[in-house]
Scaffold this active site. Structure first.
Site, PDB file in Angstrom:
ATOM      1  N   ARG A   1       5.941  -8.708  -9.785  1.00 35.63           N
ATOM      2  CA  ARG A   1       4.870  -7.928 -10.428  1.00 35.63           C
ATOM      3  C   ARG A   1       4.849  -8.162 -11.926  1.00 35.63           C
ATOM      4  O   ARG A   1       5.898  -8.137 -12.585  1.00 35.63           O
ATOM      5  CB  ARG A   1       5.134  -6.454 -10.140  1.00 35.63           C
TER       6      ARG A   1
ATOM      7  N   HIS B   1      -3.206   5.742  -6.726  1.00 38.73           N
ATOM      8  CA  HIS B   1      -2.930   5.805  -8.171  1.00 38.73           C
ATOM      9  C   HIS B   1      -3.564   4.627  -8.894  1.00 38.73           C
ATOM     10  O   HIS B   1      -4.032   3.676  -8.270  1.00 38.73           O
ATOM     11  CB  HIS B   1      -1.416   5.809  -8.425  1.00 38.73           C
TER      12      HIS B   1
HETATM   13  C1  OGA Z   1       2.127  -1.655  -7.893  1.00 39.81           C
HETATM   14  C2  OGA Z   1       1.751  -1.114  -6.577  1.00 39.81           C
HETATM   15  C3  OGA Z   1       1.329  -1.666  -4.287  1.00 39.81           C
HETATM   16  C4  OGA Z   1       1.892  -2.510  -3.211  1.00 39.81           C
HETATM   17  O1  OGA Z   1       2.803  -2.702  -7.925  1.00 39.81           O
HETATM   18  O2  OGA Z   1       1.722  -1.077  -8.908  1.00 39.81           O
HETATM   19  O3  OGA Z   1       1.233  -0.030  -6.524  1.00 39.81           O
HETATM   20  O4  OGA Z   1       1.209  -2.631  -2.178  1.00 39.81           O
HETATM   21  N1  OGA Z   1       1.966  -1.888  -5.522  1.00 39.81           N
HETATM   22  O5  OGA Z   1       3.008  -3.016  -3.371  1.00 39.81           O
HETATM   23 MN    MN Z   2       0.636   0.611  -8.582  1.00 41.36          MN
END
Ligand code: OGA
Ligand code: MN
Length: 280
Positions: free
Chosen positions: A271, A105
């Site tokens: 994040r 994605h």
């Molecule tokens: C995100 C994601 C991937 C991961 O934080 O958008 O897709 O490896 N993370 O944690």
């Molecule tokens: Mn992601």
């Protein structure tokens, strides 16, 4: 220690060492990091886990953080930080395990203004497994035959949060969260606003249907393009070190999490997503 860059993969991925994010980077350093990101598509800044305030301050040169939509995963001290954890469960639903991003994605394409960048900071990383995979969507576009590039000109796709084509499980959302994400449509090829380069813009998790195409033809085209873009030749696979700050450009990449770490080992990421513009 001076700022030093190393290539991580043959066509994408770049690591920066010698920058201590405990204090925000100065203008020169910030400029070098931003250029490295545009060039490498995925930028890894090596370091140690940062306290939430320092982390948010250090990322300011990359743009304006967007408060996280999912309220229950927000960091208690900073609304800009979402906590991704191997302990995540579907709290509003049946309590089953949720792994954010376990299928290919790009982030936030269900929004009219998808985030430009996503930043993950490795607070706890498993000893093995839990890599994040990426694909270079400039390279995927450039490798398409001319006839396909022409066919895609002007083509738009409806993106939907709860797409009927999605490959992964999404957490149950409140009525308010659902109401905030109506369908949107985006071009299937976008021009990066900073580099001017064209990239395929796909999101296997959120694409519902090509505008003006019947379902069968749309599914066939989307499946074909997804298979092409995710070929190993376009990939970089990031192996995490504790303290990594990994920044990627959602305008020219896709990515995927791997929940293959052993039972009982913890993976915790902080994040941040950065405001973006309307894809054109
Ligand atoms: C995100 C994601 C991937 C991961 O934080 O958008 O897709 O490896 N993370 O944690
Ligand atoms: Mn992601």
């Amino acid at each position: 220690m001076a700022l030093e860059f190393t290539r991580l993969g043959p066509h994408m991925g770049i690591a920066a060492e010698g920058v201590d994010l405990a204090t925000p980077p100065d203008t020169t350093t910030a400029g070098e990091l931003r250029r490295a990101l545009l060039d490498g598509l995925v930028l890894c800044i090596r370091g140690r886990p940062l306290p939430p305030d320092a982390y948010v301050a250090a990322m300011a040169p990359f743009g304006t953080p967007r408060p996280q939509l999912g309220l229950h995963r927000r960091h208690p001290e900073r609304a800009e930080i979402m906590i991704l954890s191997s302990e995540d469960r579907d709290e509003l639903g049946d309590g089953g395990r949720i792994v954010v991003g376990a299928a290919w994605h790009t982030d936030d394409s269900f929004m009219a203004l998808p985030c430009s960048l996503t930043i993950l900071h490795g607070i706890e990383v498993p000893e093995s497994g839990g890599d994040t995979q990426f694909v270079n969507m400039y390279a995927a576009y450039e490798a398409l035959p001319d006839a396909m590039q022409r066919r895609l000109t002007g083509v738009r796709v409806v993106h939907r949060y709860d797409s009927s084509r999605k490959g992964n499980r999404v957490g149950t959302r409140s009525a308010e969260e659902v109401a905030r994400t109506p369908d949107v449509d985006h071009p299937i090829v976008r021009t990066h606003p900073e580099t001017g380069r064209k990239a395929l813009y796909l999101n296997p998790n959120r694409m519902e249907q090509v505008v003006g195409m019947d379902r069968a033809e749309s599914d066939q085209l989307l499946d074909q393009l997804i298979a092409h873009a995710t070929e190993p030749r376009f990939q970089y696979r990031h192996k995490w070190h504790r303290g990594d700050v990994l920044i990627w450009d959602n305008r020219c990449t896709m990515h995927k999490a791997n929940a293959d770490y052993p039972e009982g080992s913890r993976r915790v990421m902080h994040r941040i997503i950065v405001e973006g513009t309307r894809p054109v």
